[in-house]
Scaffold this active site. Sequence first.
Site, short mmCIF file in Angstrom:
data_model
loop_
_atom_site.label_atom_id
_atom_site.label_comp_id
_atom_site.label_asym_id
_atom_site.label_seq_id
_atom_site.Cartn_x
_atom_site.Cartn_y
_atom_site.Cartn_z
CG ASP A 1 -2.12 1.05 0.66
OD1 ASP A 1 -2.12 1.96 0.29
OD2 ASP A 1 -3.06 0.47 2.06
CG ASP B 1 -3.45 4.43 -3.09
OD1 ASP B 1 -4.39 2.91 -3.32
OD2 ASP B 1 -2.82 4.75 -2.16
CD GLU B 2 -5.41 -0.62 -1.16
OE1 GLU B 2 -5.47 -1.82 -1.08
OE2 GLU B 2 -6.11 0.19 -0.64
#
Length: 608
Positions: free
Chosen positions: A120, A210-211
């Site tokens: 993350d 974003d993960e």
Amino acid sequence: MAGESTDRVVDEDNGSGHDKDNDNDTLKYQLLGPSLTKAGQDAVDQQKVSEIIYNASKGSKFFNHEQERDRNQTLKIERIAAEKVRLEKLDLSYDLRRADEYLAELELTRDLSQYVIHVDCDAFFAAVEELDRPELKTVPMAVGKGVLTTCNYVARKFGIRSGMASFVAKKLCPQLVLLPSNYEKYTAKATEIRKILAQYDPLFESASCDEAYLNITAYCDENQMDPEDAVQSLRSEVLENTKISVSAGIAPNAKIAKISSNINKPNGQFRVANERTAVMEFMQSLPCRKVNGIGRVFERELDSIGIKTCGDIYPHRAVLTKLFGEKAFQFLAQCYLGLGRTNIEPVETHERKSVSTETTFHEIGDKEELRAKLRWAAEEMEKDLTRTQFKGRTLCLKVKLHTFEVLTRQTAPPRAVSQAKDLYTYALPMLIKLEKEIPGMKLRLLGLRCSNLVTTKKTGLNFFGFTTQPKPPTVELPEPNKEHEIGAEEAFEAAARQEVQDEMNDLEQLSQEAVIPGPSAPTIETGPVEEPPAQWECPICSKPQVADDRGFNDHVDFCLSRQTIREATQDTHSVVDEPSLAIAASRKRKPVNTGGQEDPRQKRLFFR
DNA sequence: ATGACGTCG
DNA sequence: AAAACGACGTCAT
């Protein structure tokens, strides 16, 4: 202070009459927003933040809507709590045994052989902006316009969070720097990061921009590496090469990995060992809210029966099915045991279920303006459908009233739709219906969604070595024609007020031009998809319709133009049919479940 | 099937 | 004055 519980206009829609004064507490908690559990808030005085937000919000339409929701939720959890008390007086041995059997069954599925990690990025959008403007690192900064999508850790010290309205954030921190979001920039950066992730697991799964989830079992095997060392090296590699810091969780499954990545954020990692005791211990004290899938509402409901942590689930196992439904019970059982999926696969392998677009704007009541918005949405939608190479068999119109109440209406056109003109044609009747149902309707949002998707990709054509040309499937019209089409569409409504006959002629011409022309598609139309000739009825007059061989049907256009005329000529003096009025009248009265009615409990189900 | 609602990032 | 967007999933009806 929090003294007054707001002047409630108590009218007959409130059967129960009584109203707790402490409603404000839950409401304030609600107003704190959904990301309370996120990192960076630990040192923040939430009481104070909550006061400020409350005062900044009080009296606004948004606030009133939240208040309404909070009231309903409060009623619901009171019912749940009461029901639980009732249940516990009964003989629950059967339910208990069933619960235990299920837990035992689940236990057999436990797989501790995999190393799953969740990666993350820390305050991703803000971090990317800081790369371009390093001076922002030391000041409170957030990305997003009306609502913040991300903020840096300096801002979080002020109680600022993603999802917060920017004017509220400004109240908490007047010197907050606000940047508009720049998605191209973020996705470009995300691509850099993914390149590195792929070295650790080529089949990694992007959960969002974003993960990502990775299964690093093979990597650890091949490199004779401990998972923690592997993740350490992954994280430093990402940081060195992309200058973005990431946090990670390491666990036997995705659910726990996800929770773990938050624990040592930012720029940290946390591991839950692949041992049953480690997992059980970890879950025991874990607040339910941390689990992906348990949000603000479910958290409150669980809390109302005494479940705060995942460990608390066990002693309540006998009543969960009756209170929340079978699926919810199964989900909670998995939470208690700390089970989750271990198969991580590229997101491309998932099939898309819907494509949608929506926009928020200043309150609009004017019908023409609303049509302009709808037209715009249709055009956006066409672009999205072109990009994703889909058509929609069903079309859904979404509106948000000025009161923040959200309504949706959907229809199934005779053929899958993808062109702006068709999207508009089939969406407009739904809008018109809503306008009739809700006199003086004012909107703050309008959107379209297509589901029941049909792919327009030309797949499987290359088994003889033909390369499939990645040509976009919509080849219908040369650009200038599109312009003309929109213009004509506008003309359509205007002209409708004058002469039906002329209008019909125009429409016919339009249809001829706009409808999928057979000849221009050199290869087989849309590969594998064979659309059944859907049966369909006109949303205006409800007459059953048959699509013609071009896939469309002029009846709606005709019906629509009549409709528009009727509206324009007889507007004030309502020709509105009775059923609509009845609906409009009943809308406001919420379905206050009267006494005798049993068990209005809501059930929910989570993935898998 | 349809509409409301919850959840996530 | 002012609170996003896109996607997914359930449940009740």
